[in-house]
Each structure stands twice: as C-alpha cells, then as structure tokens.
Design an enzyme around this catalytic site. Structure first.
Site, short mmCIF file in Angstrom:
data_model
loop_
_atom_site.label_atom_id
_atom_site.label_comp_id
_atom_site.label_asym_id
_atom_site.label_seq_id
_atom_site.Cartn_x
_atom_site.Cartn_y
_atom_site.Cartn_z
CE LYS A 221 -51.83 -49.29 -41.12
NZ LYS A 221 -53.24 -49.22 -41.38
C1 LIG Z 1 -54.34 -48.78 -42.36
C2 LIG Z 1 -55.22 -47.62 -42.19
C3 LIG Z 1 -56.60 -47.69 -42.35
C4 LIG Z 1 -57.31 -48.89 -42.88
O1 LIG Z 1 -56.99 -50.05 -42.23
P1 LIG Z 1 -57.13 -51.44 -43.04
O2 LIG Z 1 -56.99 -52.44 -41.94
O3 LIG Z 1 -56.01 -51.49 -44.02
O4 LIG Z 1 -58.45 -51.46 -43.68
C5 LIG Z 1 -57.36 -46.57 -42.06
N1 LIG Z 1 -56.79 -45.41 -41.68
C6 LIG Z 1 -55.45 -45.30 -41.56
C7 LIG Z 1 -54.89 -44.00 -41.10
C8 LIG Z 1 -54.63 -46.39 -41.82
O5 LIG Z 1 -53.30 -46.26 -41.75
#
Ligand SMILES: *Cc1c(COP(=O)(O)O)cnc(C)c1O
Length: 409
Positions: free
Chosen positions: A200
């Site tokens: 991210k």
């Molecule tokens: C990454 C992500 C999540 C979950 O986040 P984590 O930190 O990996 O648990 C949920 N929704 C979307 C759209 C994501 O890209």
C-alpha cells in the site's frame, strides 16, 4: 541483459534509514505495544485525513471487521459490496454473520457507481435478502467512487457507509461537485478503513486504521480492538465489583460489556507508520509523476491497451497502475502476457478476481450476473508501480509490453 536487471514487482515498500531508526528507537524504549507511538500515529493520521478520530488496528482486514462490529452489523442484516475488490471487504461481513449483496461495477473504472448500487439494492429487495444496513464502497486503485451520490442513496435506505479506503491513502475528492476533502475525513460516510500492508501507499509492516467523525463509534472501535474491555470507571456497569466501600474505583478492575478481539497495532509498527506518513507527500508526488509518465508512454498502445478510466472528481494518489487490455484483439491471453513479462523480470497482477466468483460465495449466493465486474476482470492488469521505481524501470515495462503485444516477443 534482461537477466541482470532486478525483478520489478507490481508494488513494494520504500524503507529508508530514518524509518529503521524510528523502529529501533521504539525497540529501545519501554513500550513495544500500547504506548505513545500508537497515540502519535493515530493523531498524525487523523490530522492528515482531516478526521477527528483515527483508531489504529492490526491490519486493514481487522479494521473492516471492527467497523462492521461498531456499526452493529450482524445476523439479519446484509450489506452491499462491489464485486471487484479484495476478499476482505466481503469477508468482514461474514465475520459478524451479515450477508453480502454483491454489486456490479463500472467496467471502465472498476468502481461501484450510484447506478450499480441501486441495482444491487433492487436485486436484494426482489430476492428478499435481509435488510441492507450498510454499503462498503471501495476506492479501487486509489480513485474514489462517487461517494456523495452513494451516501445519498444509503441515507434513503437507512444504510450506513463504510469506505474501504485501503487503496486511497492521500487521495482527495469524493464526488462530482463536492468540496474537495481527503479520503478518510468521513463527511459522506460513518467510517473509512485503511491498510498499511507493504504494497500500500505507506506501510507499517502490517497495520490498519479506521477513521470516523463519530466519538461514540471511535470509543466502540477502541474497546472492540482490545477484547471489548474497558478500564474507564464511569463506564462500569457492576458497581459492587468496580468500586470499593469508599466509592473509589478498584485499581485492578476492568469490565467486558461486549465481545471484542485483540486487534491492537504494536508501537513497533506504529513508529514505522508514523515515519512513513511524513513521506506521504513525496510518495504521492512520485506516484503522480510515474502515472502521468505511464499514461503518455502507453498511449501508443491504444486502443488495445488503455489505462483504467479516471474519476473526474478526485485527485488520486494511485495505489495501483492498472490498465485494461483487449486480449482478443492483442491475440494473446492474459496468462501468456504475464508469463512473458515475468520472463523479462517484470511482475504484474490482477486486481481482482470478482469476489462473487469465489467458491465460498458462489456456494452461498449462487451464480450472479455482474457483467461490468466480469468485463473489468477479463481485461485488467496492474503494472509495476511504486515510488522507488526509476524511469528506466518504467521504460523497460513499456518496451516489454510494446514488443509482446506487437507479437515481436
Ligand atoms: C489490502 C486491502 C485490504 C486488507 O488490508 P490488510 O491490511 O491486508 O488486511 C482490504 N481491502 C482492500 C481493497 C485492500 O486492498
């Protein structure tokens, strides 16, 4: 030689020496978890997204789960989720016993729209689904849905809006004609959920954040992330246990009024997240520059390859650089293209397999016709895109696509 070049993943973190130093400082301190770095990370995140409250948690998935709990979603309720998203957006509803109503998306952007939201509501009514109590718009790739219009429909339905903003750290603008505000300010939603997974835009290793303008929701989120327990004396329900004969609260006493979890985010992770947040403007600028450069370099591959449609109402910090490819016209399958790119040291990924197609959901809800989601899924591909990539890296990606799609691989 292509072999000598580093592999380019579709996304990756950028960790600098000062990030490492920030983590090392916490490791030498008294607080590995439950300490001042948590408060500092939450306060800075809240400031950046202009939200009164920000609650850190173990990861984005935990954040979605906490949001569903805080919103009191559960058995007997359902919620609308766009089919093109990561599994967690839908799964958080099943964690609490609520049902998922999958909505279609715009085939050009992959986003939930007011129209596809309405269509999902109509289908839910027709099929006699449990009342729709929430909608979870996903800001896919870092671009926002038309949140203003979606929130208006949700209000009419008596449903709350929980933004899955895991892709949209740093993006601003939430709808056409709306006053620009950062994603997470929650002026058109009850809560927004972010993730700090390493792919991210900023990372804390693993980590998540839920923002809200509602003090009561914030307090619930905090309690639910730590076993549902409180040590605040004015919240104690059983006075005979909580207070001594002189009326002062018992120093050991805590109470659990509802079921919660251990979803806390350690200080170690918060220190990394806080250090990374200071770089958000730099990361954002770099992502904007790389996206604009991809746009212009890839223009020559149109109409076989085009970037996903851009929302006109937001200033995105893109998390993904996704393109839509007409594989039939290109005369190559997506699998073959991905393998040919990988052979040149170039990673790519598909975001996402529509969630309603997963065996678990197909078994639960049957086969759904969501043509926009299918069309998006059939064509999408995310190319390498992260702040540390160089223009030479980017040229490599474009040249590889050019030669493979031109059949000269
Ligand atoms: C990454 C992500 C999540 C979950 O986040 P984590 O930190 O990996 O648990 C949920 N929704 C979307 C759209 C994501 O890209």
């Amino acid at each position: 030689m292509a072999e000598a070049q580093p592999f380019l993943p579709y996304g990756r973190q950028q960790i600098d020496e000062d990030d490492i130093a920030a983590v090392a400082r916490v490791l030498r301190s008294d607080w590995l978890t439950g300490g001042p770095a948590v408060d500092a990370f939450e306060a800075e995140f809240a400031r950046i997204v202009a939200a009164p409250f920000a609650v850190a948690c173990a990861n984005g998935t935990a954040g979605l789960h906490l949001a569903a709990l805080a919103a009191r979603l559960g058995t007997g309720a359902s919620a609308v989720v766009p089919a093109v998203t990561f599994l967690a957006t839908a799964n958080c509803l099943r964690y609490v016993g609520a049902e998922v109503v999958f909505a279609d998306v715009d085939p050009a952007s992959g986003l939930l729209t007011p129209e596809t939201f309405e269509a999902a509501l109509a289908r839910a009514r027709k099929q006699g689904a449990a009342p729709v109590k929430a909608v979870l718009p996903v800001h896919l790739g870092g671009q926002t849905c038309d949140l203003v219009a979606i929130a208006e429909i949700a209000r009419r339905e008596g449903a709350i809006v929980i933004e899955d903003a895991c892709h949209a750290i740093g993006t601003s603008g939430v709808g056409p004609g709306a006053e620009s505000e950062p994603v997470g300010a929650c002026r058109n939603s009850a809560m927004a959920v972010f993730s700090f997974h390493p792919v991210k835009t900023v990372t804390s290793g693993e980590g998540g954040m839920v923002t809200t303008r509602d003090a009561e929701l914030a307090a619930r989120l905090r309690r639910l992330r730590s076993h549902g327990m409180t040590r605040e004396a004015d919240l104690f329900e059983i006075e005979a246990q909580g207070f001594g004969a002189d009326g002062s609260p018992n120093p050991w006493y805590y109470e659990m009024a509802e079921m919660g979890f251990n979803y806390r985010l350690p200080d170690i992770n918060c220190a990394l997240g806080l250090s990374q947040l200071a770089k958000l403007p730099r990361f954002a600028e770099r992502r904007r520059r790389l996206a604009a450069r991809y746009d212009s370099l890839l223009a020559r591959l149109a109409p076989v390859l085009r970037p996903v449609l851009r929302s006109q109402w937001c200033d995105p910090v893109l998390h993904l650089y996704a393109v839509l490819i007409d594989f039939a016209a290109a005369g190559i399958s997506r699998g073959a293209l991905m393998r040919a790119l990988a052979a040149r040291g170039i990673g790519s990924q598909v975001h996402y397999i529509p969630v309603h197609r997963q065996p678990y959901y197909r078994e639960r809800y049957g086969t759904l016709a969501l043509p926009g989601a299918d069309a998006y899924y059939e064509r999408c591909l995310s190319l390498p895109f992260f702040p540390a990539m160089t223009e030479a890296d980017q040229d490599r990606v474009v040249e590889a696509l050019d030669s493979i799609l031109a059949g000269r691989a």
